[in-house]
Design an enzyme around this catalytic site. Structure first.
Site, PDB file in Angstrom:
ATOM      1  N   GLU A 103       0.753  -1.403   0.088  1.00 44.55           N
ATOM      2  CA  GLU A 103       0.100  -0.078   0.052  1.00 44.55           C
ATOM      3  C   GLU A 103       0.718   1.259  -0.034  1.00 44.55           C
ATOM      4  OE1 GLU A 103      -0.693  -2.596   1.997  1.00 44.55           O
ATOM      5  OE2 GLU A 103      -2.798  -3.042   1.732  1.00 44.55           O
ATOM      6  N   PHE A 117     -11.614  -7.038  13.375  1.00 44.13           N
ATOM      7  CA  PHE A 117     -10.744  -7.464  12.495  1.00 44.13           C
ATOM      8  C   PHE A 117     -10.180  -6.308  11.655  1.00 44.13           C
ATOM      9  CE2 PHE A 117      -9.348  -9.318   8.521  1.00 44.13           C
ATOM     10  CZ  PHE A 117      -8.038 -10.206   8.869  1.00 44.13           C
ATOM     11  N   GLN A 118      -9.020  -6.037  11.318  1.00 45.15           N
ATOM     12  CA  GLN A 118      -8.658  -5.054  10.494  1.00 45.15           C
ATOM     13  C   GLN A 118      -8.955  -3.530  10.883  1.00 45.15           C
ATOM     14  OE1 GLN A 118      -8.419  -6.518   6.482  1.00 45.15           O
ATOM     15  NE2 GLN A 118      -6.772  -7.454   6.662  1.00 45.15           N
ATOM     16  N   LYS A 178     -17.528  -0.160   5.627  1.00 43.15           N
ATOM     17  CA  LYS A 178     -17.923  -1.033   4.610  1.00 43.15           C
ATOM     18  C   LYS A 178     -19.533  -0.999   4.627  1.00 43.15           C
ATOM     19  CE  LYS A 178     -17.195  -5.853   2.893  1.00 43.15           C
ATOM     20  NZ  LYS A 178     -16.642  -7.086   3.351  1.00 43.15           N
ATOM     21  N   MET A 237      24.573   8.426   3.211  1.00 39.04           N
ATOM     22  CA  MET A 237      24.481   9.732   4.096  1.00 39.04           C
ATOM     23  C   MET A 237      24.783   9.556   5.501  1.00 39.04           C
ATOM     24  SD  MET A 237      24.311  12.942   3.103  1.00 39.04           S
ATOM     25  CE  MET A 237      23.310  13.194   1.990  1.00 39.04           C
TER      26      MET A 237
END
Lengths: 164, 569
Positions: free
Chosen positions: B53, B115-116, B165, B481
């Protein structure tokens, strides 16, 4: 320096956390913050008491204005304004002498006794923060059982208004 | 006749169509399944399936950086949203307009540790311009309209729209608002006329002027009026890392980049000018170093910025102008043309003579006779071979600075990198977003062996969408760096900056279906690059350049020091 800032914002869920988050993320002080809907239920009005140098206050003002939910704001300290804070103090009032003394002190400060129990009084007091401080100082520290303060609310004097 | 009702998921798609979205970068998951089902049925935009993502958000971000349009990403709830956060914060720091749609667990499950489930609005609040949780299907269309409007106007930035949802299942009639007005959000675009007049006067009185431009000049499409002003007055121009391309790098008036790894001439001019005009720049710590040191030299400052909070934040300015930088510069140019006054030429000539002395330091010189590949040389050759016409994305570190110093950007929106947040791992997904937006353009991703591994899985996405990106890996075996700072400031204690085990990058690229090359000698640099852009024009080529591990980025201003305290090569 101490500043009292009024903010008019959309009465949306999460609006308060946007302001609180801004202050913590950028390391600004919050001395007190109060918020409630206005006569127009779509608007919330918040009063923030903060301290900082002129540069910091300028940034606070700009950052608040930048929040998408903020409609208008005003640094009340820039002009004439009135501040009020509400405090509830529960004090020991077990003996006749204590009860008499508490009643007398409350009267001097124009407070009201709003709850009377066997051993305690609860006193309601409104005024500028300094008056509430003075009342607490006047009380014998051992007599104070509990205090709760709302933080300051403020409004401009006369024609000075914050509205849309 | 009753109007047709659409589900929330259909409405989301219709809104994106109405906004003219070409690409949605995303990754499906439980909470967004309804939306994905509608994506399956539509043809209005292309969905680009990434492998993580974070890359979806970076790709959408780069799509926006290279086109000026609003980038769109779509991820699921919970880990989908948390993986997106780095991408969102990256876009936020560089003011990139983006709409990120996140799925959320059903309304009834919010707060139940479902969940999630994650508090997406809470987690993203400090790194978005604004965010929304949609609680009613009727709010989807106006919310998405607002999201695009907020993202693209004023100081741009990412906006998150979190949609539970069940809301995508509910239905209502659909109508996309044509316009939107918000009483709480009215960004200023026109600069204050009085201030503009004062600024013009100040510019004309300047004896040692500098024009300092930032990312705002690119985002505000101000390149044309900027060039007009600089040439009309003959004033020197310097750009921040984010401003590169806003002014032609090949123009003699251009002093190069300023700041921590800026040129000697740019930093010295900045420190010794008497009138400074800042255009869409914000005087940040990597640009002016210590503000106390900067303030030691008296100078008058004009600051044009769309965001009032950027003005007088780190440096007190004399003439603040809040507005769209392009519009304000145009207005200033109009007044300059109308004015009979001209800057004092003798003073300007003396100033330029001083600048040329600084320039003669040749601060970007490096050892051209080395037996090892010098990273600067690779970037110079890339510039030559692409004739300065490529879009260049970079990751974060030494290679980023070398890309900025040695690739001369003559046009805005060609240089795509993470300046504010400094996010390692953006390079490859940035190149994907750019290549999709400009299918026929040359796109090079200059990266390091540290950064590339932070999103290397996207080589798979590049294969799927046939993206002919040229990955230029400047591989010095060190987190360069970090190594450089350890050499300078930690007595060469190289704590965890050496990467002992690296994959065979050429084989890895081949495993993903691309062309891989390993280049070890300076004389092989140019032929390899040429082959990549001719023979393998239509393929992704992963070029692993083994470079001098001890090369440093010069000049350098140590953190917290002032602009004139540079370490030179």
């Amino acid at each position: 320096m101490r500043h009292i800032i009024s903010v008019l914002m959309e009465n949306e869920a999460g609006a308060l956390s946007r302001v609180a988050g801004l202050f913590s993320a950028r390391g600004y002080n919050i001395e007190s913050l109060t918020v409630a809907p206005t006569e127009d239920a779509t608007l919330s009005r918040m009063t923030i008491v903060t301290t900082g140098s002129n540069e910091v206050i300028e940034q606070i003002t700009k950052q608040l204005n930048k929040l998408v939910d903020v409609i208008k704001m005003q640094d009340l300290s820039d002009g004439d304004h009135i501040e009020r804070e509400l405090m509830l103090v529960k004090v020991r009032a077990a003996t006749g002498e204590q009860r008499e003394e508490m009643k007398r002190l409350a009267d001097i400060f124009r407070g009201r006794i709003i709850d009377v129990a066997d051993k305690t009084y609860t006193i309601e007091l409104t005024g500028p923060g300094s008056k509430l401080d003075a009342f607490l100082d006047a009380l014998d520290a051992g007599a104070i059982l509990e205090t709760v303060r709302t933080g300051a609310s403020g409004i401009g004097r006369g024609d000075r208004m914050l509205k849309i | 006749m009753a109007e047709l009702e659409l589900t929330g998921a259909e409405i989301v798609i219709r809104c994106l169509h109405a906004e003219g979205v070409e690409y949605v970068f995303g990754y499906p998951g439980g909470a967004v399944l309804n939306i994905y089902d509608e994506i399956y049925k539509q043809k209005g935009f292309t969905h680009v399936l990434v492998r993580h993502e974070q890359a979806a958000v970076h790709a959408a971000d780069a799509y926006s950086r290279s086109t000026g349009k609003v980038g769109v990403a779509l991820v699921t709830s919970g880990p989908g949203a948390t993986n997106a956060v780095t991408g969102i914060a990256t876009a936020y720091m560089d003011s990139i307009p983006m709409v990120v749609i996140t799925g959320q667990v059903p309304t009834a499950a919010i707060g139940q540790d479902a969940f999630q489930e994650v508090d997406t609005v809470g987690i993203t609040r400090p790194c978005v311009k604004h965010n929304f949780l949609v609680k009613d299907v009727k709010d989807i269309a106006p919310t998405i309209k607002k999201a695009f409007y907020i993202a693209a106007t004023g100081r741009p930035g990412p906006v998150v729209v979190d949609i539970p949802k069940d809301i995508t299942q509910h239905s209502c009639t659909f109508e996309y608002p044509e316009t939107i007005s918000m009483r709480s959000y009215n960004p200023t675009s026109k600069g204050h006329a009085g201030q503009i007049k004062r600024a013009v006067q100040m510019l004309l009185e300047a004896k040692r002027p500098v024009i300092y431009t930032g990312g705002g000049a690119v985002l505000g499409n101000a390149a044309a009026p900027l060039a007009e002003m600089a040439r009309d007055l003959g004033y020197p121009v310097t750009s921040t890392l984010m401003g590169l391309g806003g002014y032609k790098a090949n123009d003699p008036l251009f002093l190069g980049m300023l700041g921590m790894h800026g040129t000697y001439e740019a930093n010295m001019a900045m420190q010794h000018c008497d009138v400074l005009i800042a255009v869409g720049a914000r005087f940040d710590d990597r640009v002016i170093g210590n503000p106390k040191h900067f303030a030691k030299e008296a100078r008058r400052i004009i600051h044009i910025d769309i965001d009032p909070s950027s003005i007088s934040k780190r440096v007190k300015v004399d003439v603040p102008i809040v507005g769209d930088v392009g519009q304000v510069l145009e207005e200033m140019n109009r007044l300059l043309k109308a004015s009979s006054e001209r800057p004092e030429q003798a003073a300007l000539k003396a100033w330029w003579a001083q600048i040329e002395l600084w320039r003669a330091q040749d601060c970007l010189k490096y050892d051209r006779s080395s037996a090892m590949i010098k990273p600067q040389y690779v970037v110079e050759k890339l510039y030559e071979i692409t004739q300065g016409q490529a879009f260049v994305t970079s990751d974060v570190g030494q290679h980023q600075m070398w890309a900025a110093q040695y690739y001369k950007f003559d046009e805005p929106r060609r240089w795509i990198n993470s300046g504010g947040l400094g996010t390692m791992g953006v390079g490859l997904p940035y190149a994907m977003g750019v290549q999709l937006a400009h299918p026929d353009a040359m796109v090079a991703c200059i990266t390091g062996e540290g950064s590339i591994q932070m999103n290397i899985q996207e080589l798979s996405t590049c294969k799927e969408y046939k993206l002919p990106i040229k990955v230029i890996l400047l591989n010095n075996g060190y987190l360069g760096m970090v190594r450089q700072w350890q050499e300078f400031f930690y007595e060469e204690r190289y704590a965890e900056s050496y990467v002992a085990s690296l994959p065979d990058f050429a084989k890895l690229a081949e495993a993903y279906g691309h062309v891989g090359m390993r280049i070890e000698k300076p004389e092989d640099v140019e032929p390899a690059l040429r082959r990549a852009f001719t023979e393998h024009k239509d393929q992704l080529v992963f070029m692993n350049f083994i470079t001098d591990p001890r090369e440093n980025v010069y000049p350098m201003i140590p953190a917290g020091k002032g602009l004139s305290e540079m370490i030179l090569v």
